[in-house]
Design an enzyme around this catalytic site. Sequence first.
Site, PDB file in Angstrom:
ATOM      1  N   HIS A   1      42.377  34.458  37.857  1.00  0.00           N
ATOM      2  CA  HIS A   1      41.953  33.591  39.083  1.00  0.00           C
ATOM      3  C   HIS A   1      42.967  32.780  39.520  1.00  0.00           C
ATOM      4  O   HIS A   1      42.969  31.505  39.402  1.00  0.00           O
ATOM      5  CB  HIS A   1      40.773  32.928  38.561  1.00  0.00           C
ATOM      6  CG  HIS A   1      39.587  33.692  38.385  1.00  0.00           C
ATOM      7  ND1 HIS A   1      38.756  34.176  39.119  1.00  0.00           N
ATOM      8  CD2 HIS A   1      39.037  34.577  37.230  1.00  0.00           C
ATOM      9  CE1 HIS A   1      37.511  34.920  38.555  1.00  0.00           C
ATOM     10  NE2 HIS A   1      38.221  35.213  37.406  1.00  0.00           N
TER      11      HIS A   1
ATOM     12  N   CYS B   1      40.394  39.295  39.640  1.00  0.00           N
ATOM     13  CA  CYS B   1      39.290  39.783  38.640  1.00  0.00           C
ATOM     14  C   CYS B   1      38.282  40.927  38.973  1.00  0.00           C
ATOM     15  O   CYS B   1      38.729  42.090  39.380  1.00  0.00           O
ATOM     16  CB  CYS B   1      38.821  38.377  38.190  1.00  0.00           C
ATOM     17  SG  CYS B   1      38.034  38.810  36.495  1.00  0.00           S
TER      18      CYS B   1
ATOM     19  N   GLU C   1      43.107  31.479  42.218  1.00  0.00           N
ATOM     20  CA  GLU C   1      42.428  30.346  43.119  1.00  0.00           C
ATOM     21  C   GLU C   1      41.931  29.149  42.450  1.00  0.00           C
ATOM     22  O   GLU C   1      41.376  28.322  43.077  1.00  0.00           O
ATOM     23  CB  GLU C   1      41.341  31.258  44.005  1.00  0.00           C
ATOM     24  CG  GLU C   1      40.027  31.770  43.028  1.00  0.00           C
ATOM     25  CD  GLU C   1      40.263  32.765  42.287  1.00  0.00           C
ATOM     26  OE1 GLU C   1      41.313  33.557  42.185  1.00  0.00           O
ATOM     27  OE2 GLU C   1      39.270  33.431  41.685  1.00  0.00           O
TER      28      GLU C   1
HETATM   29  N1  GLN Z   1      33.779  41.153  34.152  1.00  0.00           N
HETATM   30  C1  GLN Z   1      33.476  40.541  35.588  1.00  0.00           C
HETATM   31  C2  GLN Z   1      33.325  42.393  36.109  1.00  0.00           C
HETATM   32  O1  GLN Z   1      33.010  43.496  35.529  1.00  0.00           O
HETATM   33  C3  GLN Z   1      34.759  40.378  36.236  1.00  0.00           C
HETATM   34  C4  GLN Z   1      34.975  38.938  35.896  1.00  0.00           C
HETATM   35  C5  GLN Z   1      35.399  38.023  36.792  1.00  0.00           C
HETATM   36  O2  GLN Z   1      35.420  38.339  38.096  1.00  0.00           O
HETATM   37  N2  GLN Z   1      35.741  36.703  36.520  1.00  0.00           N
HETATM   38  O3  GLN Z   1      32.981  42.315  37.307  1.00  0.00           O
END
Ligand code: GLN
Length: 199
Positions: A178, A81, A180
């Site tokens: 994610h 992410c 994890e």
């Molecule tokens: N939207 C977040 C960002 O720009 C990422 C979101 C996340 O890691 N769950 O970093």
Amino acid sequence: MKAPLVGVLALQGDVAEHLRALRDAGAEAVPVRRTEELQVLDGLVIPGGESTTLWRLAVAFDVFEPVRKLVASGLPAFGSCAGMIMLADQIADGVPGQQAFGGIDMTVRRNAFGRQVDSFEADISLSGMRDGEPLRAVFIRAPWVERSGGDVTVLGTEQRTGRIVAVRQGSLLATAFHPELTPDRRIHELFVEIVKGYR
Ligand code: GLN
């Protein structure tokens, strides 16, 4: 063979979940936030959280340049992410001046799936890893990969949008979701295999 030592960048985000997943996948896993701690690692995980915060904290803790250099020199790294955003050579929809460590020849769009679907779960068909069962993936304000270069292997796409959400380039791995947070350990197992191969 001794278990490889994998660090989880512990500036912000879901560090504990990654430590657990890495241990399940056969690595020795430690939180890291100092340059000296980075130098002894066989691999590094950059967790989810918020990429603008990760960037600012990495600069404030003086680890931005050290991590960037280690990744550029071939240290295996896995980002989920916000971590995927941090491994992108280009960010779309970043805040002014926002920087990533880079390493993967791709453009990643932040918050790409839109506000109305801040969080969702979806089955992702994976390639390039153990068995073909779809992986149940959790997306939280997730990015997607908008452009990927010739050296990038697409490992998974989200079916509703057809967007790329998992990639590998050499010893670098990134997912928009994610892994994890769910019990399926295939992504972490793949990363630990990459780390063993590199070592
Ligand atoms: N939207 C977040 C960002 O720009 C990422 C979101 C996340 O890691 N769950 O970093």
